[in-house]
Design a protein around this motif. Structure first.
Motif, PDB file in Angstrom:
ATOM      1  N   SER A 183      35.463  55.813 106.245  1.00 29.99           N
ATOM      2  CA  SER A 183      36.745  55.385 105.674  1.00 29.99           C
ATOM      3  C   SER A 183      37.976  55.867 106.432  1.00 29.99           C
ATOM      4  N   VAL A 184      37.861  56.930 107.219  1.00 26.65           N
ATOM      5  CA  VAL A 184      39.071  57.436 107.889  1.00 26.65           C
ATOM      6  C   VAL A 184      39.765  56.362 108.744  1.00 26.65           C
ATOM      7  N   PRO A 185      39.023  55.643 109.611  1.00 26.52           N
ATOM      8  CA  PRO A 185      39.731  54.635 110.422  1.00 26.52           C
ATOM      9  C   PRO A 185      40.393  53.555 109.567  1.00 26.52           C
ATOM     10  N   VAL A 186      39.712  53.176 108.485  1.00 28.84           N
ATOM     11  CA  VAL A 186      40.271  52.127 107.626  1.00 28.84           C
ATOM     12  C   VAL A 186      41.549  52.627 106.960  1.00 28.84           C
ATOM     13  N   VAL A 187      41.512  53.845 106.452  1.00 29.96           N
ATOM     14  CA  VAL A 187      42.697  54.394 105.780  1.00 29.96           C
ATOM     15  C   VAL A 187      43.853  54.516 106.762  1.00 29.96           C
ATOM     16  N   ARG A 188      43.537  54.943 107.979  1.00 29.51           N
ATOM     17  CA  ARG A 188      44.588  55.089 108.985  1.00 29.51           C
ATOM     18  C   ARG A 188      45.259  53.739 109.234  1.00 29.51           C
ATOM     19  N   ALA A 189      44.427  52.698 109.396  1.00 36.01           N
ATOM     20  CA  ALA A 189      44.973  51.360 109.634  1.00 36.01           C
ATOM     21  C   ALA A 189      45.831  50.926 108.448  1.00 36.01           C
ATOM     22  N   THR A 190      45.359  51.215 107.243  1.00 36.61           N
ATOM     23  CA  THR A 190      46.105  50.800 106.052  1.00 36.61           C
ATOM     24  C   THR A 190      47.488  51.423 106.015  1.00 36.61           C
ATOM     25  N   ARG A 191      47.543  52.714 106.303  1.00 34.70           N
ATOM     26  CA  ARG A 191      48.843  53.378 106.211  1.00 34.70           C
ATOM     27  C   ARG A 191      49.792  52.889 107.288  1.00 34.70           C
ATOM     28  N   LEU A 239      38.202  49.377  99.775  1.00 28.89           N
ATOM     29  CA  LEU A 239      37.669  49.264  98.406  1.00 28.89           C
ATOM     30  C   LEU A 239      36.175  48.980  98.432  1.00 28.89           C
ATOM     31  N   LYS A 240      35.750  48.155  99.411  1.00 27.53           N
ATOM     32  CA  LYS A 240      34.324  47.855  99.522  1.00 27.53           C
ATOM     33  C   LYS A 240      33.523  49.115  99.818  1.00 27.53           C
ATOM     34  N   ILE A 241      34.047  49.892 100.758  1.00 31.94           N
ATOM     35  CA  ILE A 241      33.355  51.146 101.093  1.00 31.94           C
ATOM     36  C   ILE A 241      33.273  52.024  99.841  1.00 31.94           C
ATOM     37  N   ASN A 242      34.397  52.108  99.133  1.00 32.11           N
ATOM     38  CA  ASN A 242      34.403  52.909  97.889  1.00 32.11           C
ATOM     39  C   ASN A 242      33.369  52.386  96.911  1.00 32.11           C
ATOM     40  N   GLY A 243      33.377  51.044  96.765  1.00 33.23           N
ATOM     41  CA  GLY A 243      32.525  50.403  95.766  1.00 33.23           C
ATOM     42  C   GLY A 243      31.063  50.702  96.001  1.00 33.23           C
ATOM     43  N   ILE A 244      30.651  50.642  97.262  1.00 33.40           N
ATOM     44  CA  ILE A 244      29.227  50.862  97.551  1.00 33.40           C
ATOM     45  C   ILE A 244      28.881  52.328  97.466  1.00 33.40           C
ATOM     46  N   LEU A 245      29.711  53.158  98.098  1.00 33.03           N
ATOM     47  CA  LEU A 245      29.301  54.547  98.295  1.00 33.03           C
ATOM     48  C   LEU A 245      29.557  55.426  97.089  1.00 33.03           C
ATOM     49  N   ARG A 247      30.365  55.262  93.222  1.00 35.56           N
ATOM     50  CA  ARG A 247      29.659  55.363  91.941  1.00 35.56           C
ATOM     51  C   ARG A 247      28.168  54.993  91.998  1.00 35.56           C
ATOM     52  N   PRO A 248      27.830  53.778  92.484  1.00 36.02           N
ATOM     53  CA  PRO A 248      26.438  53.311  92.334  1.00 36.02           C
ATOM     54  C   PRO A 248      25.416  54.247  92.957  1.00 36.02           C
ATOM     55  N   LEU A 249      25.710  54.725  94.161  1.00 29.72           N
ATOM     56  CA  LEU A 249      24.736  55.561  94.857  1.00 29.72           C
ATOM     57  C   LEU A 249      24.493  56.853  94.088  1.00 29.72           C
ATOM     58  N   ILE A 250      25.596  57.418  93.581  1.00 32.47           N
ATOM     59  CA  ILE A 250      25.461  58.689  92.865  1.00 32.47           C
ATOM     60  C   ILE A 250      24.762  58.482  91.525  1.00 32.47           C
ATOM     61  N   ASP A 251      25.041  57.355  90.890  1.00 31.11           N
ATOM     62  CA  ASP A 251      24.333  57.014  89.645  1.00 31.11           C
ATOM     63  C   ASP A 251      22.831  56.958  89.883  1.00 31.11           C
ATOM     64  N   LEU A 252      22.473  56.384  91.030  1.00 29.12           N
ATOM     65  CA  LEU A 252      21.055  56.263  91.370  1.00 29.12           C
ATOM     66  C   LEU A 252      20.423  57.649  91.491  1.00 29.12           C
ATOM     67  N   GLU A 293      29.516  63.588  86.298  1.00 29.49           N
ATOM     68  CA  GLU A 293      30.923  63.160  86.251  1.00 29.49           C
ATOM     69  C   GLU A 293      31.766  63.831  87.333  1.00 29.49           C
ATOM     70  N   PRO A 294      31.712  65.174  87.407  1.00 31.57           N
ATOM     71  CA  PRO A 294      32.513  65.806  88.462  1.00 31.57           C
ATOM     72  C   PRO A 294      32.120  65.337  89.859  1.00 31.57           C
ATOM     73  N   LEU A 295      30.808  65.110  90.056  1.00 26.17           N
ATOM     74  CA  LEU A 295      30.394  64.678  91.395  1.00 26.17           C
ATOM     75  C   LEU A 295      31.001  63.327  91.738  1.00 26.17           C
ATOM     76  N   ILE A 296      30.936  62.405  90.769  1.00 25.24           N
ATOM     77  CA  ILE A 296      31.518  61.088  91.018  1.00 25.24           C
ATOM     78  C   ILE A 296      33.021  61.212  91.226  1.00 25.24           C
ATOM     79  N   GLU A 297      33.648  62.017  90.398  1.00 30.24           N
ATOM     80  CA  GLU A 297      35.093  62.169  90.538  1.00 30.24           C
ATOM     81  C   GLU A 297      35.458  62.804  91.865  1.00 30.24           C
ATOM     82  N   MET A 298      34.632  63.751  92.294  1.00 28.89           N
ATOM     83  CA  MET A 298      34.925  64.396  93.578  1.00 28.89           C
ATOM     84  C   MET A 298      34.825  63.400  94.720  1.00 28.89           C
ATOM     85  N   THR A 299      33.802  62.564  94.684  1.00 29.44           N
ATOM     86  CA  THR A 299      33.695  61.572  95.761  1.00 29.44           C
ATOM     87  C   THR A 299      34.841  60.564  95.651  1.00 29.44           C
TER      88      THR A 299
END
Ligand code: ATP
Ligand code: MG
Length: 583
Positions: A183-191, A239-245, A247-252, A293-299
């Motif tokens: 995500s770092v390169p994407v965030v950099r581009a966004t800003r 958002l896509k990166i967030n979406g995949i990485l 919640r769902p992965l940690i739920d699994l 919960e904290p783990l998901i929130e931390m990510t």
């Protein structure tokens, strides 16, 4: 640790009291939250399972549980209040620092950077950094403490089950690492795109009359839409990166650990030997839920952390820009100015000034004439110290400029720029520009000298008339005269006029030239003029051509020389004669 984050964190070290208070509240709240399931376990295993319903004890447990919940809620509330206070203070300070740096940046920085990008750093980027404090840090600390608390309580209950649950940690750590990488390169581009949006907006707003006059609304709207679209696409990607990485992965992982727990419980339960108590199982499932919960929130917070990190990089890059020097001797100037073989280029390629030399003694008038783009205004910029010299020396009273304090030099100079800037504020404020010791009589005197007093008297609010942004409620000539008066009220030793009368009519100019003659008395004057009639009585006239001094001398000498200056003067006086005849 990432150096940007380290530097950002350094800012909150200035508020040790609030930090300590926040830490204590956090520990209390976490302790209370972690103790809750322990009480329930006590109730299930000691009272519910053996069916020993001792009501007073149960009531005490219930009251204790309730008390713990209240304590934890209050603790979390108070700590978040403290962290918010720190965040606001830090952002306030950062904004001040960024602005204080920005106004001390050398002219070259503003040549190379768009103002929108500066605005973006002062507003959006500091905002992103605020989130770091309000959400990320508070939350991360809170969640790490909570996780430790949960793991300790788990270990007290059953070490093996705790180890099964702890498997979550490295798995989530892996996800965080991957997320960081992606995500770092994407965030950099966004800003950076966000900063582009600001730049475009700013430019379009400033150039609105041109856009509308040239019927370019659609073109500019499309160009804006394009950057906006790019920003949207970049946001979507993140958002896509967030979406995949996130919640769902940690739920699994959570489900897998839960299955592990239940399997262990079933096997132990069957063997009967050292069976796990139901209360313990309850406590573990409850803890596992509280752990996830904290783990998901931390990510989730990683995203904010990333934004803050990139924003921090941008802000610190600005803070680390070399500022104008504030060193040098503070000596009052007598008014002698000399250029010695000065050469200069803005970009290091195209030579704008070549080997320019001149001396203006105190009280003398020096005139610079030459075609458009010949380097006249550049000479003034160098004189004001806006750019460092490439070659040669500029001296004031025989002291090299480099040894003098820039602000002392500038205070001794009254500059009337080619395109004067008027600030939002009253007319009087625009004349004084912070020099509050100047009294009203002096303002009127200057206004009279520049032939503007009559106009100001005609305004209903007089000196208190509010100037719009950029002086939009003034004519171009009035703006020039106002800026002229602004230079005069400071009683400068050196007066610099860059086309100071280009936008006023001939009659006003004529009246001004007598005022100028008075203003020049006792001052060194450097005047740039296209209308040669305004500078005929200069002590020395330099004719510049492509950055070089081609002809020099008094008006009489130059006319006698019969060169380019003489030609220009003839042409202009013929034009003036024609104009007169037509009128
Ligand atoms: P005019 O009579 O039109 O005001 P001038 O003699 O004042 O012209 P300058 O403003 O000194 O001309 O410009 C001299 C040259 O330097 C021009 O070719 C211009 O393109 C270039 N120049 C001026 N300002 C900058 C800048 N900030 N960055 C890069 N190049 C510049
Ligand atoms: Mg110019």
């Amino acid at each position: 640790m990432n150096p940007t984050i380290k530097r950002l964190l350094g800012y909150c070290a200035r508020y040790p009291r609030w930090l300590i208070q926040a830490g204590i509240c956090l520990l209390l709240a976490t302790g209370a939250e972690v103790a809750g399931p322990l009480l329930i376990k006590l109730f299930i295993d000691d009272y519910l399972a053996p069916r020993q319903l001792v009501w007073p004890a149960i009531a005490a447990i219930a009251a204790g549980y309730l008390g713990l919940q209240v304590l934890s809620a209050a603790g979390f509330y108070l700590q978040s209040l403290r962290f918010n206070r720190i965040a606001q203070a830090v952002v306030q300070r950062l904004r001040e620092q960024v602005f204080a740096t920005a106004i001390r940046l050398p002219a070259r920085y503003f040549d190379q950077h768009r103002s929108g990008s500066l605005i973006s750093r002062i507003t959006n980027d500091t905002e992103a950094i605020m989130n770091l404090y309000v959400q990320v840090i508070g939350l991360l600390v809170q969640k790490v403490v909570l996780l430790c608390g949960i793991l300790i309580s788990m270990a007290l209950l059953d070490l093996r089950l705790m180890l099964v649950c702890a498997c979550l940690l490295p798995a989530v750590g892996g996800v965080m690492w991957l997320y960081q990488k992606l995500s770092v390169p994407v965030v950099r581009a966004t800003r950076s795109l966000l900063s582009d949006i600001n730049s475009r907006l700013n430019e379009s707003l400033q150039g609105m009359p041109v856009i509308q006059a040239m019927v370019q609304e659609r073109h500019f709207a499309n160009a804006f839409a394009e950057v906006n679209q790019q920003h949207w696409a970049a946001r979507l990607k993140s958002l896509k990166i967030n979406g995949i990485l996130l919640r769902p992965l940690i739920d699994l992982f959570y489900m897998m650990v839960l299955i592990g727990l239940l399997a262990l419980f079933a096997r132990e339960g069957l063997s009967a030997e050292g069976a796990i108590q139901v209360g313990v199982l309850y406590a573990f499932i409850s803890y596992l839920g509280r752990m996830i919960e904290p783990l998901i929130e931390m990510t989730n917070q990683l995203n904010q952390l990333q934004q803050a990190m990139v924003a921090g990089e941008r802000v610190f890059a600005l803070l680390d820009e070399a500022r104008e020097s504030t060193e040098g001797e503070m000596r009052p100037l007598q008014g002698q100015v000399s250029f010695e073989r000065v050469s200069f280029s803005y970009d290091g390629e195209q030579q704008v000034l070549r080997d320019v030399s001149f001396t203006a003694k105190p009280g003398q008038m020096l005139a610079l004439v030459g075609h458009t783009g010949s380097g006249k205004s550049t000479i003034i910029s160098l004189l004001m110290g806006f750019y460092p010299l490439d070659q040669g020396t500029i001296r004031f009273d025989d002291h090299p400029m480099a040894s003098l304090s820039l602000s002392a030099v500038r205070r001794s100079i009254g500059l009337v720029q080619q395109d004067p800037f008027i600030f939002v504020g009253s007319l009087a404020e625009n004349l004084r520009l912070g020099r509050d010791d100047i009294d009203e009589a002096r303002l009127w005197q200057a206004l009279t000298e520049v032939q503007l007093a009559e106009f100001v008297l005609s305004l209903p609010a007089g000196l208190n008339t509010l100037m719009e942004e950029g002086g939009k409620n003034l004519s171009a000539g009035q703006r020039q005269l106002l800026s002229f008066a602004r230079a005069l009220v400071g009683d400068p030793r050196i007066l610099i006029l860059d086309e100071a009368t280009a936008s006023v009519d001939s009659q006003t100019e004529l009246a001004l030239s007598s005022a100028l003659a008075a203003a020049r008395r006792g001052r060194t004057t450097i005047a740039i003029a296209h209308r040669l009639s305004t500078i005929v009585d200069a002590d020395e006239i330099l004719l510049l051509s492509r950055g070089q001094v081609n002809e020099r001398g008094s008006h009489g000498e130059l006319m006698a020389l019969g060169g380019h200056y003489a030609q220009l003067f003839e042409m202009q006086s013929q034009g003036a004669w024609l104009e007169e005849k037509r009128a």
